[in-house]
Motif scaffolding. Sequence first.
Motif: not given
Ligand code: MG
Length: 340
Positions: A58, A60, A145, A147, A153, A182
């Motif tokens: 991700k 992230r 999510s 994405n 998302s 979400e």
């Molecule tokens: Mg998210």
Amino acid sequence: METVILKPLDFSENDPVIKEAVKLLKNGEIVAIPTETVYGLAVNGYSPSAVKKIYKVKGRPSDNPLILHIDKIDMLYKIANNIPDIALTLANRFWPGPLTMILPKKDIVPRETNGGLNTVAVRMPDNDIALSIIKLCGFPLAAPSANVSGSPSPTSVKHVFSDMNGKIPLIVDGEECECGVESTVVTFNADNMVCVLRPGAVTEVMLSEFAKVIIDDAVLNKPLSNAAPLSPGTMYRHYAPKAEVAIVETDDDEAFNRYVNMKGNDCFALVYNGINPPDCDYLTYGESGSEQAKNLFKKLRELDEIGVNTVYVRAPSKNGIGLAVYNRLIRAADFKIIRL
Ligand code: MG
Ligand code: TXA
């Protein structure tokens, strides 16, 4: 890595696609799964090495913790401690469904899953495919999510494939997500008040039947860069298409139309059904709050397919699920709001 998309024929535990998903998850792989809100990138939430893969695919930040998805209440007691009565009341009323609760965690939850906090986020998704997969796995699924971090998302398999092709082995096709935004994320304070950190389809009014509800400042305001937010996810620019997004807030249809028409060739608008600027290209994202929630991320992705540079979005109502739509839009716009 080849990414395959498979659609379960029935949602039972004997379905070959569900079995394949479970096999991969038990082997520490990532599988994209449908939920009622948005698609999730799922891994074994107890496995630090599997969870680390999620952050990598991700892109992230590692301090942004993940939600653990469970299929029954027994699993809640394995991962959370000192669960307040109000949380059980809300679980009873809203699970399975789009409500995530932040609770004190047990040691079994590795720090990789919850960003090293002493709490864990938990929800029971309202999707038969997701519930069957969790049941067969026997462990909670950590699933953000599906994405790439920062982008809208995914609410369909097409969106997941466009972000995750080549990065994960399997996407389970569960058709278009019903909610489209979400889950509502809540935490509890010492007086059993419910604090909404991220609005969703379980709205303030629905929660206030059971407790006093507070809406966290970060829901509507840009977080200060030096503040420690209650929910780390609120810190990052989010949900953004490549197009620059500007929110235009007004009750006056004519004023909106005049404003966007002034933009000349640069004009592209995202509006409700029926309120269409006459001299400007536009997409519509629905009339009611729930339609807008269902369409929002799909429309933000469509803007990029069209190649829009700047989009002027007619701000939605902040009532009910509209607050969730507004919350995502102001983040997509990096808090650029034009008030007419
Ligand atoms: Mg998210
Ligand atoms: O509907 C959903 O919630 C979807 C589907 C897949 O279930 N999942 C989702 O996950 O939206 P994600 O990772 O994109 O967002 C989780 C949010 C983030 O804002 C994160 O910071 C917050 O929940 N969160 C997770 N654990 C937390 C914790 N222990 N304390 C505070 N916030 C937490």
